[in-house]
Design a protein around this motif. Structure first.
Motif, PDB file in Angstrom:
ATOM      1  N   LYS A 133      42.462  38.422  36.950  1.00 39.38           N
ATOM      2  CA  LYS A 133      43.278  39.644  37.004  1.00 39.38           C
ATOM      3  C   LYS A 133      43.007  40.514  35.777  1.00 39.38           C
ATOM      4  O   LYS A 133      42.829  41.728  35.895  1.00 39.38           O
ATOM      5  CB  LYS A 133      44.750  39.272  37.091  1.00 39.38           C
ATOM      6  CG  LYS A 133      45.682  40.434  37.181  1.00 39.38           C
ATOM      7  CD  LYS A 133      46.286  40.496  38.565  1.00 39.38           C
ATOM      8  CE  LYS A 133      47.327  41.579  38.646  1.00 39.38           C
ATOM      9  NZ  LYS A 133      46.851  42.704  39.421  1.00 39.38           N
ATOM     10  N   GLU A 134      42.953  39.893  34.604  1.00 39.24           N
ATOM     11  CA  GLU A 134      42.666  40.632  33.371  1.00 39.24           C
ATOM     12  C   GLU A 134      41.275  41.257  33.414  1.00 39.24           C
ATOM     13  O   GLU A 134      41.086  42.406  33.002  1.00 39.24           O
ATOM     14  CB  GLU A 134      42.789  39.704  32.155  1.00 39.24           C
ATOM     15  CG  GLU A 134      44.215  39.282  31.869  1.00 39.24           C
ATOM     16  CD  GLU A 134      44.317  38.137  30.856  1.00 39.24           C
ATOM     17  OE1 GLU A 134      43.262  37.584  30.432  1.00 39.24           O
ATOM     18  OE2 GLU A 134      45.453  37.783  30.500  1.00 39.24           O
ATOM     19  N   PHE A 135      40.296  40.508  33.928  1.00 38.82           N
ATOM     20  CA  PHE A 135      38.935  41.023  34.053  1.00 38.82           C
ATOM     21  C   PHE A 135      38.925  42.228  34.988  1.00 38.82           C
ATOM     22  O   PHE A 135      38.317  43.249  34.683  1.00 38.82           O
ATOM     23  CB  PHE A 135      37.999  39.922  34.575  1.00 38.82           C
ATOM     24  CG  PHE A 135      36.561  40.331  34.646  1.00 38.82           C
ATOM     25  CD1 PHE A 135      35.721  40.146  33.565  1.00 38.82           C
ATOM     26  CD2 PHE A 135      36.035  40.890  35.807  1.00 38.82           C
ATOM     27  CE1 PHE A 135      34.386  40.519  33.626  1.00 38.82           C
ATOM     28  CE2 PHE A 135      34.716  41.268  35.881  1.00 38.82           C
ATOM     29  CZ  PHE A 135      33.876  41.084  34.782  1.00 38.82           C
ATOM     30  N   SER A 136      39.608  42.098  36.100  1.00 43.88           N
ATOM     31  CA  SER A 136      39.679  43.186  37.069  1.00 43.88           C
ATOM     32  C   SER A 136      40.322  44.431  36.458  1.00 43.88           C
ATOM     33  O   SER A 136      39.822  45.546  36.626  1.00 43.88           O
ATOM     34  CB  SER A 136      40.476  42.715  38.296  1.00 43.88           C
ATOM     35  OG  SER A 136      40.600  43.747  39.232  1.00 43.88           O
ATOM     36  N   GLU A 137      41.416  44.241  35.743  1.00 40.08           N
ATOM     37  CA  GLU A 137      42.092  45.377  35.105  1.00 40.08           C
ATOM     38  C   GLU A 137      41.200  46.050  34.067  1.00 40.08           C
ATOM     39  O   GLU A 137      41.251  47.260  33.886  1.00 40.08           O
ATOM     40  CB  GLU A 137      43.404  44.914  34.469  1.00 40.08           C
ATOM     41  CG  GLU A 137      44.462  44.572  35.497  1.00 40.08           C
ATOM     42  CD  GLU A 137      45.686  43.866  34.903  1.00 40.08           C
ATOM     43  OE1 GLU A 137      45.701  43.559  33.685  1.00 40.08           O
ATOM     44  OE2 GLU A 137      46.626  43.607  35.681  1.00 40.08           O
ATOM     45  N   LYS A 138      40.391  45.276  33.391  1.00 41.56           N
ATOM     46  CA  LYS A 138      39.517  45.815  32.349  1.00 41.56           C
ATOM     47  C   LYS A 138      38.323  46.575  32.925  1.00 41.56           C
ATOM     48  O   LYS A 138      37.924  47.607  32.375  1.00 41.56           O
ATOM     49  CB  LYS A 138      39.021  44.679  31.456  1.00 41.56           C
ATOM     50  CG  LYS A 138      38.166  45.137  30.303  1.00 41.56           C
ATOM     51  CD  LYS A 138      37.826  43.994  29.374  1.00 41.56           C
ATOM     52  CE  LYS A 138      37.035  44.490  28.173  1.00 41.56           C
ATOM     53  NZ  LYS A 138      36.785  43.427  27.209  1.00 41.56           N
TER      54      LYS A 138
END
Length: 158
Positions: A38-43
């Motif tokens: 999720k963090e990777f996607s948001e970034k």
């Protein structure tokens, strides 16, 4: 008459992967991988097309490091299942890992789809950049197979 091959006594040593089904690393991977995805996607989601080669290399490395523990866990569970398919604990954990893999893949499906949409001009610049040498094959295959991509929502369904 069935000939014995002696394979019943053979056991794989999987301790390099995990110490056993109760290894705390297993739950840590299960708990953290979705969060990291999720963090990777948001970034990176919607931003890949504007990344420099150095930034894209960082994204690729992050993508790999996010997936490696999950793939290691998946391999471990598959090997454990292949040696004891009747074990309910193994079956339950394998199903859980499969579910997590599916969720993570759905979260990260944008990565390949967005890279495939990079203009031919930018693709050639990125592919020639020494920063991306270790990822040039991946980038090439992503671009080469782009015509077979579906929309993100359609990819998530399959």
């Amino acid at each position: 008459m069935v000939k014995e091959l002696g394979a019943k006594k053979i056991r794989w040593d999987l301790s390099d992967l995990f110490s056993g089904l109760d290894d705390p690393q297993i739950n840590e991977i299960i708990d953290s991988t979705q969060k990291k995805a999720k963090e990777f996607s948001e970034k990176y989601k919607t931003k890949l097309v504007s990344l420099t080669a150095a930034d894209l290399k960082i994204a690729y490395l992050g993508f790999e490091s996010l997936l490696k523990p999950l793939y290691r866990l998946s391999q471990y569970m598959s090997l454990r299942y292949s040696t004891d398919a009747a074990n309910n604990k193994i079956k339950a954990l394998l199903a859980q890992v499969d579910e997590i893999e599916s969720r993570v893949q759905n979260e990260l499906v944008f990565f390949e789809l967005e890279l495939a949409k990079i203009s031919q001009e930018k693709y050639l610049v990125l592919k020639a950049d020494p920063e991306l040498k270790e990822f040039s094959y991946s980038l090439e295959m992503t671009k080469k197979t782009a015509r077979y991509n579906l929309s993100e929502e359609e990819e998530k369904i399959i």
